[in-house]
Write a protein that holds these residues in place. Sequence first.
Motif, PDB file in Angstrom:
ATOM      1  N   TYR A  24      -0.222  -9.405  -5.637  1.00  0.00           N
ATOM      2  CA  TYR A  24      -0.466  -8.617  -4.419  1.00  0.00           C
ATOM      3  C   TYR A  24      -0.176  -8.559  -3.219  1.00  0.00           C
ATOM      4  O   TYR A  24      -1.011  -7.879  -2.558  1.00  0.00           O
ATOM      5  N   PHE A  25       0.764  -9.423  -2.924  1.00  0.00           N
ATOM      6  CA  PHE A  25       1.128  -9.158  -1.530  1.00  0.00           C
ATOM      7  C   PHE A  25       1.663  -7.860  -0.744  1.00  0.00           C
ATOM      8  O   PHE A  25       2.407  -7.599  -1.295  1.00  0.00           O
ATOM      9  N   GLY A  26       1.205  -7.013   0.298  1.00  0.00           N
ATOM     10  CA  GLY A  26       1.705  -6.662   1.338  1.00  0.00           C
ATOM     11  C   GLY A  26       0.661  -5.421   1.718  1.00  0.00           C
ATOM     12  O   GLY A  26      -0.705  -5.763   1.474  1.00  0.00           O
ATOM     13  N   LYS A  27       1.117  -3.825   1.889  1.00  0.00           N
ATOM     14  CA  LYS A  27      -0.142  -3.555   3.105  1.00  0.00           C
ATOM     15  C   LYS A  27      -0.330  -2.434   1.513  1.00  0.00           C
ATOM     16  O   LYS A  27       0.379  -1.732   0.835  1.00  0.00           O
ATOM     17  N   TYR A  28      -1.752  -1.808   1.800  1.00  0.00           N
ATOM     18  CA  TYR A  28      -2.264  -1.061   1.383  1.00  0.00           C
ATOM     19  C   TYR A  28      -3.435   0.073   2.237  1.00  0.00           C
ATOM     20  O   TYR A  28      -3.971  -0.456   2.596  1.00  0.00           O
ATOM     21  N   LYS A  29      -3.080   1.075   2.017  1.00  0.00           N
ATOM     22  CA  LYS A  29      -3.302   2.211   3.105  1.00  0.00           C
ATOM     23  C   LYS A  29      -4.189   3.301   1.764  1.00  0.00           C
ATOM     24  O   LYS A  29      -3.653   3.490   1.145  1.00  0.00           O
ATOM     25  N   PRO A  30      -5.032   2.956   2.628  1.00  0.00           N
ATOM     26  CA  PRO A  30      -6.602   3.648   2.486  1.00  0.00           C
ATOM     27  C   PRO A  30      -6.741   5.590   2.621  1.00  0.00           C
ATOM     28  O   PRO A  30      -5.226   5.862   3.258  1.00  0.00           O
ATOM     29  N   TRP A  31      -6.791   6.747   2.052  1.00  0.00           N
ATOM     30  CA  TRP A  31      -6.483   7.555   2.443  1.00  0.00           C
ATOM     31  C   TRP A  31      -7.577   8.662   2.142  1.00  0.00           C
ATOM     32  O   TRP A  31      -7.742   9.851   2.940  1.00  0.00           O
ATOM     33  N   SER A  32      -8.637   7.548   2.413  1.00  0.00           N
ATOM     34  CA  SER A  32     -10.430   8.798   2.573  1.00  0.00           C
ATOM     35  C   SER A  32     -10.088   8.743   4.219  1.00  0.00           C
ATOM     36  O   SER A  32     -10.394   7.608   4.955  1.00  0.00           O
ATOM     37  N   ARG A  33     -10.818   9.399   5.428  1.00  0.00           N
ATOM     38  CA  ARG A  33     -11.532   9.573   6.496  1.00  0.00           C
ATOM     39  C   ARG A  33     -12.099   7.860   6.454  1.00  0.00           C
ATOM     40  O   ARG A  33     -11.728   7.976   8.056  1.00  0.00           O
ATOM     41  N   GLY A  34     -13.535   7.823   6.290  1.00  0.00           N
ATOM     42  CA  GLY A  34     -14.276   7.119   6.657  1.00  0.00           C
ATOM     43  C   GLY A  34     -13.525   5.589   6.363  1.00  0.00           C
ATOM     44  O   GLY A  34     -14.032   4.772   6.939  1.00  0.00           O
ATOM     45  N   CYS A  35     -12.100   5.601   5.649  1.00  0.00           N
ATOM     46  CA  CYS A  35     -11.473   4.861   5.532  1.00  0.00           C
ATOM     47  C   CYS A  35     -10.051   4.069   5.858  1.00  0.00           C
ATOM     48  O   CYS A  35      -9.254   3.483   6.346  1.00  0.00           O
ATOM     49  N   HIS A  36      -9.854   4.681   7.087  1.00  0.00           N
ATOM     50  CA  HIS A  36      -8.644   5.451   7.660  1.00  0.00           C
ATOM     51  C   HIS A  36      -8.345   4.230   8.132  1.00  0.00           C
ATOM     52  O   HIS A  36      -8.939   3.374   8.767  1.00  0.00           O
ATOM     53  N   GLY A  37      -6.803   4.000   8.141  1.00  0.00           N
ATOM     54  CA  GLY A  37      -6.621   2.145   8.416  1.00  0.00           C
ATOM     55  C   GLY A  37      -5.381   1.342   7.424  1.00  0.00           C
ATOM     56  O   GLY A  37      -4.973   2.894   6.492  1.00  0.00           O
ATOM     57  N   ALA A  38      -5.435   0.654   7.177  1.00  0.00           N
ATOM     58  CA  ALA A  38      -4.682  -0.310   6.082  1.00  0.00           C
ATOM     59  C   ALA A  38      -5.116  -1.238   6.383  1.00  0.00           C
ATOM     60  O   ALA A  38      -5.639  -1.963   7.089  1.00  0.00           O
ATOM     61  N   ALA A  39      -5.667  -2.660   5.204  1.00  0.00           N
ATOM     62  CA  ALA A  39      -5.327  -3.534   5.101  1.00  0.00           C
ATOM     63  C   ALA A  39      -3.780  -3.970   4.686  1.00  0.00           C
ATOM     64  O   ALA A  39      -3.488  -3.826   4.030  1.00  0.00           O
ATOM     65  N   TYR A  40      -3.845  -5.731   4.665  1.00  0.00           N
ATOM     66  CA  TYR A  40      -3.196  -6.118   4.413  1.00  0.00           C
ATOM     67  C   TYR A  40      -3.089  -7.760   3.762  1.00  0.00           C
ATOM     68  O   TYR A  40      -3.981  -8.497   3.997  1.00  0.00           O
ATOM     69  N   LEU A  41      -2.293  -7.902   3.002  1.00  0.00           N
ATOM     70  CA  LEU A  41      -2.793  -9.063   2.113  1.00  0.00           C
ATOM     71  C   LEU A  41      -1.995  -9.865   2.219  1.00  0.00           C
ATOM     72  O   LEU A  41      -0.116  -9.335   1.352  1.00  0.00           O
ATOM     73  N   ARG A  42      -1.579 -11.007   3.330  1.00  0.00           N
ATOM     74  CA  ARG A  42       0.129 -12.085   3.078  1.00  0.00           C
ATOM     75  C   ARG A  42      -0.526 -13.057   2.085  1.00  0.00           C
ATOM     76  O   ARG A  42      -1.543 -13.559   2.079  1.00  0.00           O
ATOM     77  N   ALA A  43       0.594 -14.211   2.552  1.00  0.00           N
ATOM     78  CA  ALA A  43       0.525 -15.532   2.153  1.00  0.00           C
ATOM     79  C   ALA A  43      -1.044 -16.087   1.902  1.00  0.00           C
ATOM     80  O   ALA A  43      -1.300 -17.582   1.626  1.00  0.00           O
ATOM     81  N   LYS A  44      -0.940 -16.309   3.219  1.00  0.00           N
ATOM     82  CA  LYS A  44      -2.201 -17.214   4.055  1.00  0.00           C
ATOM     83  C   LYS A  44      -3.545 -15.867   4.657  1.00  0.00           C
ATOM     84  O   LYS A  44      -4.412 -16.999   5.066  1.00  0.00           O
ATOM     85  N   THR A  45      -2.987 -15.064   4.834  1.00  0.00           N
ATOM     86  CA  THR A  45      -4.481 -14.203   5.970  1.00  0.00           C
ATOM     87  C   THR A  45      -4.536 -13.110   5.015  1.00  0.00           C
ATOM     88  O   THR A  45      -3.703 -12.548   4.131  1.00  0.00           O
ATOM     89  N   ILE A  46      -5.666 -11.900   5.497  1.00  0.00           N
ATOM     90  CA  ILE A  46      -5.820 -10.924   4.876  1.00  0.00           C
ATOM     91  C   ILE A  46      -6.253 -10.511   5.954  1.00  0.00           C
ATOM     92  O   ILE A  46      -7.214 -10.962   6.886  1.00  0.00           O
ATOM     93  N   GLU A  47      -6.565  -9.044   6.062  1.00  0.00           N
ATOM     94  CA  GLU A  47      -6.949  -7.382   7.530  1.00  0.00           C
ATOM     95  C   GLU A  47      -6.819  -6.690   6.619  1.00  0.00           C
ATOM     96  O   GLU A  47      -6.335  -6.559   6.024  1.00  0.00           O
TER      97      GLU A  47
END
Length: 146
Positions: A24-47
Motif C-alpha cells: 500500500y506504500f505510495g501516493k494517493y491523489k484525491p480528485w474532488s475539490r474539497g479533498c484537493h491534495g495528496a496522501a502518502y503512505l510510507r514505511a514509517k510515516t503517513i501524510e
Amino acid sequence: MKTVVIGLCLFAAGTAAAADATPYFGKYKPWSRGCHGAAYLRAKTIEWRTTWSYCKPSAYEVIDIAPRNEPPRIAVRIKKRSKNCDFEVIELQELQIGEDPKMWDITGYPSLDAYQKRELPEWKNSVANDRMPLSCPLDPLGDPRR
C-alpha cells in the motif's frame, strides 16, 4: 519468562502487520475539490493534505488490513497528530460499486472510536464533529497487493 515470550509475540505481530502494509506504500491523489491534495503512505510515516486539514508526516500503526480474499483495504492510526491534523485514523480502500473501473476512497476519522463504530446506525451518518469522517474519492488504482 512469560514476559519475554509475550513480548516476542507482540513484536512478531507488529512486524507482520508492518510488512503487510508494504503493497500500500505510495501516493494517493484525491480528485474532488474539497479533498484537493495528496496522501502518502510510507514505511514509517503517513501524510495527508486536504483542503481543510494537513496531517504532517507522522508515525503510524496498522490497525486493520484486508485479507487477500477481500478487496484491498488498510487502516492506520496516527500515533501523534500534528497541530492541523483532523484525523486519528486514515483508511484507504477499494470500493465495490460496480465491475469497472475500480473506485478507491480515502477516509479520515477524527478518532479511533469513530473508526471502530463507523458501521453503527447512530454513527454512520452523524454530523457530530467527534463522529464525522471525511471521505474522498481517489484516482482509480489496481490491487496494490499484486
